[in-house]
Design a protein around this motif. Structure first.
Motif, short mmCIF file in Angstrom:
data_model
loop_
_atom_site.label_atom_id
_atom_site.label_comp_id
_atom_site.label_asym_id
_atom_site.label_seq_id
_atom_site.Cartn_x
_atom_site.Cartn_y
_atom_site.Cartn_z
N ARG A 47 55.62 -44.10 39.98
CA ARG A 47 54.46 -43.25 39.66
C ARG A 47 54.77 -42.38 38.45
O ARG A 47 55.89 -41.90 38.30
CB ARG A 47 54.18 -42.37 40.89
CG ARG A 47 52.98 -41.42 40.78
CD ARG A 47 52.74 -40.84 42.16
NE ARG A 47 51.83 -39.74 42.24
CZ ARG A 47 50.73 -39.75 43.00
NH1 ARG A 47 50.41 -40.82 43.69
NH2 ARG A 47 49.97 -38.68 43.08
N THR A 71 49.07 -25.35 40.04
CA THR A 71 48.30 -25.50 41.27
C THR A 71 48.99 -26.51 42.17
O THR A 71 49.80 -27.31 41.71
CB THR A 71 46.88 -26.01 40.96
OG1 THR A 71 46.99 -27.18 40.15
CG2 THR A 71 46.06 -24.96 40.22
N ARG A 103 38.26 -36.06 43.96
CA ARG A 103 38.39 -37.43 44.47
C ARG A 103 37.54 -37.51 45.72
O ARG A 103 37.73 -36.72 46.65
CB ARG A 103 39.85 -37.74 44.82
CG ARG A 103 39.98 -39.13 45.46
CD ARG A 103 41.41 -39.56 45.68
NE ARG A 103 42.02 -38.85 46.81
CZ ARG A 103 43.29 -38.98 47.16
NH1 ARG A 103 44.10 -39.75 46.46
NH2 ARG A 103 43.77 -38.31 48.19
N SER A 112 41.95 -33.58 37.60
CA SER A 112 42.91 -34.16 38.53
C SER A 112 43.60 -35.35 37.84
O SER A 112 42.96 -36.35 37.57
CB SER A 112 42.16 -34.62 39.77
OG SER A 112 43.04 -35.26 40.64
N GLY A 167 45.39 -37.76 38.64
CA GLY A 167 45.33 -39.08 39.25
C GLY A 167 44.14 -39.91 38.78
O GLY A 167 44.14 -41.13 38.84
P1 AMP Z 1 47.79 -39.76 46.13
O1 AMP Z 1 49.05 -39.01 46.27
O2 AMP Z 1 47.98 -41.13 45.54
O3 AMP Z 1 46.93 -39.74 47.36
O4 AMP Z 1 46.99 -38.95 45.02
C1 AMP Z 1 46.85 -37.55 45.09
C2 AMP Z 1 45.64 -37.14 44.31
O5 AMP Z 1 45.49 -35.73 44.37
C3 AMP Z 1 45.74 -37.54 42.84
O6 AMP Z 1 44.48 -38.01 42.42
C4 AMP Z 1 46.09 -36.22 42.17
O7 AMP Z 1 45.65 -36.18 40.84
C5 AMP Z 1 45.39 -35.20 43.07
N1 AMP Z 1 46.09 -33.90 43.00
C6 AMP Z 1 47.21 -33.56 43.68
N2 AMP Z 1 47.61 -32.31 43.33
C7 AMP Z 1 46.73 -31.87 42.41
C8 AMP Z 1 46.61 -30.66 41.64
N3 AMP Z 1 47.48 -29.68 41.77
N4 AMP Z 1 45.57 -30.57 40.80
C9 AMP Z 1 44.67 -31.57 40.67
N5 AMP Z 1 44.74 -32.74 41.35
C10 AMP Z 1 45.75 -32.90 42.21
#
Ligand code: AMP
Ligand code: MG
Length: 338
Positions: free
Chosen positions: A57, A116, A194, A227, A229
């Motif tokens: 990742r 964050t 999401r 975000s 991701g």
């Molecule tokens: P996954 O771990 O594959 O379920 O993905 C976690 C999701 O949460 C991803 O889309 C990240 O971008 C989002 N995410 C986690 N922490 C943050 C954060 N601090 N700010 C914005 N998005 C987050």
């Protein structure tokens, strides 16, 4: 690697052993109600780096920290506001991730360098006990190699990640099947970053809800997204996929029949199955589809077809989360018939 089989019987001693792996900085795959997670101590930078390595990742894609109590939220988050408090009271434990301002103890490795932190409290009892016994928030992205569909059953996961972790807890197939809804409260407005099982309609009771425009749209390389991701390729089989959607079921079927050849596979609603040459059903209701979709996306490469054609669903309620995953599985290859 140790596998604990807790499918039919939850053995707390096994969970304590798994928690010992977490405490000593090792990786543990465990079930949650959404998908399986590949977890490590969320406050241990080295352990977190191992998650990124195992999944391949990108390290600017932050991890969600999983907690077992509201107390644990306060250990890692600050400036918690009234709306966030209400959301926690209603949806924790459950499939909702809230993005908070992080406290210093949360390493930047976990947050992709952001100030964050995303926090969720799983309702799955195995996950909850694992976190409680580990006595630390567990950073856990979905148990799959990055870019592939999320892991929802153990046999897929062992093939893909079994040799990268110290321990796997088998809790049977996950209940919900799609990942948590991720939200950030900004100026009293709830932004969905999401979509997931907790829908816009369920959140509306707690404030104005804004669906981030990137959820269903294509994202350019340099777009600023809330975000990280959202930027990444996700859920994609190796076989080329196209999604077709129409509100009118007859138009949907006839468009798909037009695209079908002797070497295509259709993924469709059980009720439409008899219309196609070669197809797999994803069930009837949105709950069925959420539950089955990742397993099906993992299977399609075995069919050796030239093209996979997927029936889209209406982007309402849980349908928004399903369409977000399907559009990305199809790399935005999407036909809508009015
Ligand atoms: P996954 O771990 O594959 O379920 O993905 C976690 C999701 O949460 C991803 O889309 C990240 O971008 C989002 N995410 C986690 N922490 C943050 C954060 N601090 N700010 C914005 N998005 C987050
Ligand atoms: Mg994931």
């Amino acid at each position: 690697m140790v596998i604990y089989n807790l499918k039919d019987n939850i053995n707390l001693d096994d969970i304590k052993q798994a928690a010992d792996f977490i405490k000593s900085g090792k990786l543990v795959i465990f079930p949650t109600e959404t998908v399986y997670g590949i977890g490590a101590d969320g406050l241990n930078s080295d352990a977190i780096n191992d998650i990124f390595k195992a999944k391949g990742r990108k390290n600017d894609n932050p991890l969600i920290l999983h907690v077992s109590s509201i107390d644990m939220v306060y250990r890692i988050a600050k400036n918690i506001n009234e709306i966030e408090l209400k959301l926690m009271n209603k949806f924790f434990p459950g499939p909702l991730t809230i993005i908070f301002d992080k406290k210093e103890c949360v390493p930047y490795e976990a947050t992709g360098g952001l100030d964050t932190v995303g926090i969720r409290m799983p309702s799955n009892i195995i996950a909850n006990k694992l976190i409680e016994y580990s006595d630390t928030p567990i950073a856990a992205p979905s148990a799959n190699v990055s870019g592939k569909p999320s892991g929802t059953n153990i046999s897929d996961i062992i093939d893909e990640l079994g040799n990268k972790v110290s321990c796997i807890i088998d809790g049977g197939d996950t209940k919900i099947g799609v990942e948590s809804t991720v939200v950030r409260v900004i100026d009293n407005k709830i932004h969905i970053l999401r979509p997931g099982y907790v829908t816009k309609e369920m959140l509306e009771e707690y404030g104005e809800v804004i669906i981030d425009k990137h959820i269903l749209g294509d994202i350019e390389e340099n777009d600023k997204v809330l975000s990280p991701g959202m930027k990444y390729k996700h859920y994609a089989p190796n076989t080329k996929c196209v999604m077709v959607y129409s509100k009118d079921n007859n138009k949907l079927i006839s468009k798909i029949k037009e695209l079908e050849t002797f070497n295509t596979l259709v993924i469709c609603n059980e009720l439409n199955k008899n219309n196609y040459k070669k197809c797999i059903s994803y069930g009837i209701t949105l709950e069925d589809i959420a539950h089955n979709i990742f397993k099906i996306l993992r299977e399609v490469d075995n069919y050796n077809v030239d093209l996979v054609i997927i029936e889209g669903v209406e982007k309402e309620g849980l349908g928004l989360a399903i369409m977000n995953r399907l559009i990305r599985a199809c790399s935005h290859n999407y036909i809508e018939i009015k």
